[in-house]
Design a protein around this motif. Structure first.
Motif, mmCIF file in Angstrom:
data_model
loop_
_atom_site.group_PDB
_atom_site.id
_atom_site.type_symbol
_atom_site.label_atom_id
_atom_site.label_comp_id
_atom_site.label_asym_id
_atom_site.label_seq_id
_atom_site.Cartn_x
_atom_site.Cartn_y
_atom_site.Cartn_z
ATOM 1 N N ALA A 213 1.000 -1.253 0.142
ATOM 2 C CA ALA A 213 0.078 0.025 0.008
ATOM 3 C C ALA A 213 0.967 1.327 -0.001
ATOM 4 C CB ALA A 213 -1.044 0.095 1.229
ATOM 5 N N ARG A 214 0.013 2.371 -0.667
ATOM 6 C CA ARG A 214 0.878 3.664 -0.438
ATOM 7 C C ARG A 214 -0.047 4.646 0.234
ATOM 8 N NH1 ARG A 214 4.177 0.625 -1.780
ATOM 9 N NH2 ARG A 214 5.299 0.364 -3.635
ATOM 10 N N LEU A 215 0.424 5.490 1.343
ATOM 11 C CA LEU A 215 -0.295 6.291 2.003
ATOM 12 C C LEU A 215 0.122 7.680 1.869
ATOM 13 C CD1 LEU A 215 -1.536 5.473 5.660
ATOM 14 C CD2 LEU A 215 -0.445 7.644 5.030
ATOM 15 N N TYR A 216 -0.649 8.735 1.587
ATOM 16 C CA TYR A 216 -0.064 10.051 1.382
ATOM 17 C C TYR A 216 -0.984 10.849 2.222
ATOM 18 C CZ TYR A 216 0.674 14.711 -0.872
ATOM 19 O OH TYR A 216 0.949 16.042 -0.953
ATOM 20 N N SER A 217 -0.162 11.835 3.152
ATOM 21 C CA SER A 217 -0.849 12.492 3.732
ATOM 22 C C SER A 217 -0.564 14.224 3.615
ATOM 23 C CB SER A 217 -0.748 12.462 5.476
ATOM 24 O OG SER A 217 -1.011 11.141 5.816
ATOM 25 N N MET A 222 -6.072 12.450 4.071
ATOM 26 C CA MET A 222 -5.142 11.363 3.570
ATOM 27 C C MET A 222 -5.651 10.624 2.460
ATOM 28 S SD MET A 222 -4.773 7.688 3.832
ATOM 29 C CE MET A 222 -5.998 6.920 4.764
ATOM 30 N N ALA A 223 -4.887 10.139 1.566
ATOM 31 C CA ALA A 223 -5.393 9.394 0.339
ATOM 32 C C ALA A 223 -4.364 8.219 0.360
ATOM 33 C CB ALA A 223 -5.390 10.280 -1.042
ATOM 34 N N ALA A 224 -5.218 6.958 0.062
ATOM 35 C CA ALA A 224 -4.214 5.694 0.241
ATOM 36 C C ALA A 224 -4.365 5.005 -0.921
ATOM 37 C CB ALA A 224 -4.285 5.124 1.313
ATOM 38 N N LEU A 225 -3.795 4.187 -1.551
ATOM 39 C CA LEU A 225 -4.043 3.253 -2.466
ATOM 40 C C LEU A 225 -3.272 1.787 -2.120
ATOM 41 C CD1 LEU A 225 -3.329 4.902 -5.741
ATOM 42 C CD2 LEU A 225 -5.670 3.998 -5.150
ATOM 43 N N SER A 226 -4.132 0.565 -2.017
ATOM 44 C CA SER A 226 -3.710 -0.711 -1.636
ATOM 45 C C SER A 226 -3.929 -1.663 -2.705
ATOM 46 C CB SER A 226 -4.106 -0.875 0.003
ATOM 47 O OG SER A 226 -5.699 -0.750 -0.019
ATOM 48 N N ALA A 235 -7.255 -2.525 -6.882
ATOM 49 C CA ALA A 235 -6.847 -1.948 -5.848
ATOM 50 C C ALA A 235 -8.036 -1.387 -5.210
ATOM 51 C CB ALA A 235 -5.851 -0.911 -6.339
ATOM 52 N N GLY A 236 -7.519 -1.050 -3.938
ATOM 53 C CA GLY A 236 -8.568 -0.278 -2.958
ATOM 54 C C GLY A 236 -8.104 1.079 -2.657
ATOM 55 N N ALA A 237 -8.913 2.055 -2.817
ATOM 56 C CA ALA A 237 -8.533 3.623 -2.347
ATOM 57 C C ALA A 237 -9.219 3.670 -1.003
ATOM 58 C CB ALA A 237 -9.243 4.394 -3.301
#
Length: 413
Positions: A213-217, A222-226, A235-237
Motif C-alpha cells: 500500500a501507499r499512503l499520502y498525507s 489522507m489518500a491511500a491506494l492498496s 486496488a482499493g482506495a
C-alpha cells in the motif's frame, strides 16, 4: 422464514455440554462477523439460533480486518476457525508513507497494519456462515421492526416476515445498530464523533501494487491506494479527512461523492486519479470515524455485541473484539444454563474494560492517517520510522498488541 436443517455438526464430541442451551431460542440481528461468531458458539451448546440480516445475501468483500495478540489467537482457536482464517489471509506486506512524488518517507512493517493474521471481512463472514448454515437459521432481506418484552420472552415483529417470539435478542448489527435504538432509545450521545470521516472503494490497480500500500498525507487529509489480494487489475482506495460532524444522508451516494470531490479537489499525489475512479464507482463506503458508548450492554432480555455495543469505525480492533466477546457471551450463557440475568452481567464484567481499551486505540486512527498540521505529519513520520526499526521492532509489536491482549479468556468447554 425458512428453517434450515437442525443437524448438529459439533466440532467436539457429543456430550451434555453440547446441550446446555437446548431449551433456549435466540434471535441475533446482524450477519457480518459478531452475529455468526456468537451463533457458532451458541449452536455448539444446543441453542436454537436465528440470525436476521437486512442485506439480501451474505456481504462479500469489505475492508481487510486483522487479529493480533493472545486473546484474539485464543478466541479463533476455541471457535475452531483459526486454520481457515490463516488459510485465507491476505499475506499483506509492508506499507509505505509517501511524498507527493511517490517516494517513500516511511516503510511500515506488515504487523503494524495487518497484525498476526489479516483477512477480508467478507471472507471471515463466509467462514463463519459456512460453519453455521446447517444448524442455524439465517433470514436475509429482513430486519427487526419492534421488540416487546415480558417476563418470559420477547415478541419480535419484522419488516417483512411474520411475528415471532424468542427467549433472547442480540443486537450485532453494527455501529448504527437499530437494535440499540429500539432498546436504549435514539440517543445521539451513543455515537461519539472523533473528528474524521473515512471513505473506501475499489478502482483499477494503475500503480501495479502487489499486496502492498501507499499512503499520502496532507494536513487534515489522507489518500491511500492498496492491493491486498494480489489481483493485478484491482486496488482499493481510502480517503480520510478531518471535519466537524456533518449532516448528510447515509443512503445518498451521489451526495457523498460530491462531498469527497470537494474535500480532496486540490490534493496532490495520485488523488486526481482516485477522484476520477470515485465518480465511476457504485461500491462506495462512507462513514464518520466514531465510537459507540452505552451506559450498559444489556437491558432485560436484549444484549449488544460487537460494534453495536462498543464499536469504533476503524483502529479499534473491532473485529477481534467481536470474536473475543462473542466467545465470552456464549460461554457465560452456557455456564448458567441460559439465565440471561446472570449471564449478561457476567459478560459485561468480563469484557467491559477490554472493549473500552480497544476502543481507546481508535482515537489515534484519524490523527495518525491525517495529522492536523504539516508539523504533525513530520512528527508522525519520525516516530514510526524509529519504531519500525529493527532495534525497536519488538517494542513496537508489543505496543500494537497491548489492548488486544488485555483479557484472559475462560475455558468454557
Amino acid at each position: 422464514m425458512t428453517k434450515q436443517s437442525d443437524t448438529t455438526h459439533s466440532d467436539t464430541t457429543q456430550s451434555d455440554t453440547t446441550q446446555r442451551l437446548a431449551h433456549l431460542s435466540v434471535l441475533i440481528s446482524g450477519a457480518s462477523v459478531a452475529g455468526p461468531a456468537l451463533a457458532l458458539q451458541l449452536s455448539k451448546y444446543g441453542a436454537n439460533v436465528t440470525v436476521v440480516e437486512k442485506a439480501p445475501a451474505l456481504r462479500k468483500g469489505g475492508f481487510a480486518v486483522d487479529f493480533r495478540g493472545r486473546a484474539h489467537r485464543t478466541a479463533l482457536q476455541r471457535l475452531g476457525i483459526r486454520d481457515e482464517v490463516h488459510a485465507r489471509q491476505t499475506h499483506m506486506g509492508r506499507q509505505s508513507v509517501v511524498d507527493a512524488d511517490g517516494s517513500a518517507r516511511v516503510d511500515l512493517p506488515a504487523a503494524f497494519m495487518s497484525g498476526d493474521v489479516e483477512i477480508f471481512r467478507g471472507d471471515l463472514s463466509e467462514i463463519l456462515y459456512e460453519r453455521t448454515k446447517d444448524r442455524v437459521e439465517y433470514v436475509f432481506g429482513d430486519s427487526i421492526a419492534t421488540l416487546t418484552e415480558d417476563a418470559d420472552g420477547v415478541d419480535v415483529t419484522f419488516g417483512r416476515g411474520a411475528p415471532r417470539r424468542f427467549d433472547l435478542v442480540v443486537g450485532a448489527d453494527g455501529l448504527h445498530s437499530h437494535t440499540r435504538r429500539l432498546t436504549f432509545g435514539d440517543k445521539g450521545h451513543h455515537l461519539r464523533h472523533l473528528g474524521y470521516y473515512v471513505a473506501g472503494f475499489d478502482l483499477p490497480n494503475h500503480l501495479g501494487l502487489d499486496r502492498t500500500a501507499r499512503l499520502y498525507s496532507e494536513p487534515g487529509r489522507m489518500a491511500a491506494l492498496s492491493n491486498y489480494d494480489g489481483d493485478p487489475e484491482r486496488a482499493g482506495a481510502m480517503l480520510v479527512f478531518a471535519s466537524e460532524r456533518l449532516d448528510y444522508d447515509r443512503h445518498d451516494i451521489a451526495a457523498q461523492k460530491k462531498l469527497l470531490a470537494e474535500r480532496f479537489a486540490d490534493m496532490g499525489w495520485e488523488t486526481p486519479t482516485i477522484l476520477a475512479a470515485l465518480e465511476a464507482t457504485d461500491g462506495l463506503y462512507f462513514d464518520a470515524i466514531a465510537q459507540v458508548h452505552v451506559e450498559r450492554l444489556s437491558k432485560g432480555r436484549v444484549v449488544l455485541l460487537g460494534d453495536a455495543g462498543y464499536g469504533a469505525t476503524m483502529g479499534g480492533m473491532g473485529t477481534g473484539s467481536a470474536i473475543v466477546c462473542a466467545y465470552v457471551l456464549a460461554g457465560e450463557l452456557a455456564l448458567v444454563g441460559g439465565d440471561h440475568r446472570v449471564a449478561f452481567a457476567a459478560y459485561e464484567a468480563e469484557v467491559g474494560d477490554f472493549a473500552k481499551g480497544c476502543q481507546k486505540t481508535a482515537e489515534n486512527a484519524g490523527p495518525f492517517l491525517a495529522p492536523p498540521t504539516e508539523k504533525h505529519v513530520r512528527r508522525r513520520d519520525r516516530a514510526y520510522r524509529m519504531l519500525s526499526s529493527r532495534l525497536l521492532a519488538g517494542v513496537f509489536k508489543r505496543l500494537t498488541e497491548k489492548a488486544a491482549s488485555a483479557i484472559t479468556l475462560k475455558d468454557y468447554s
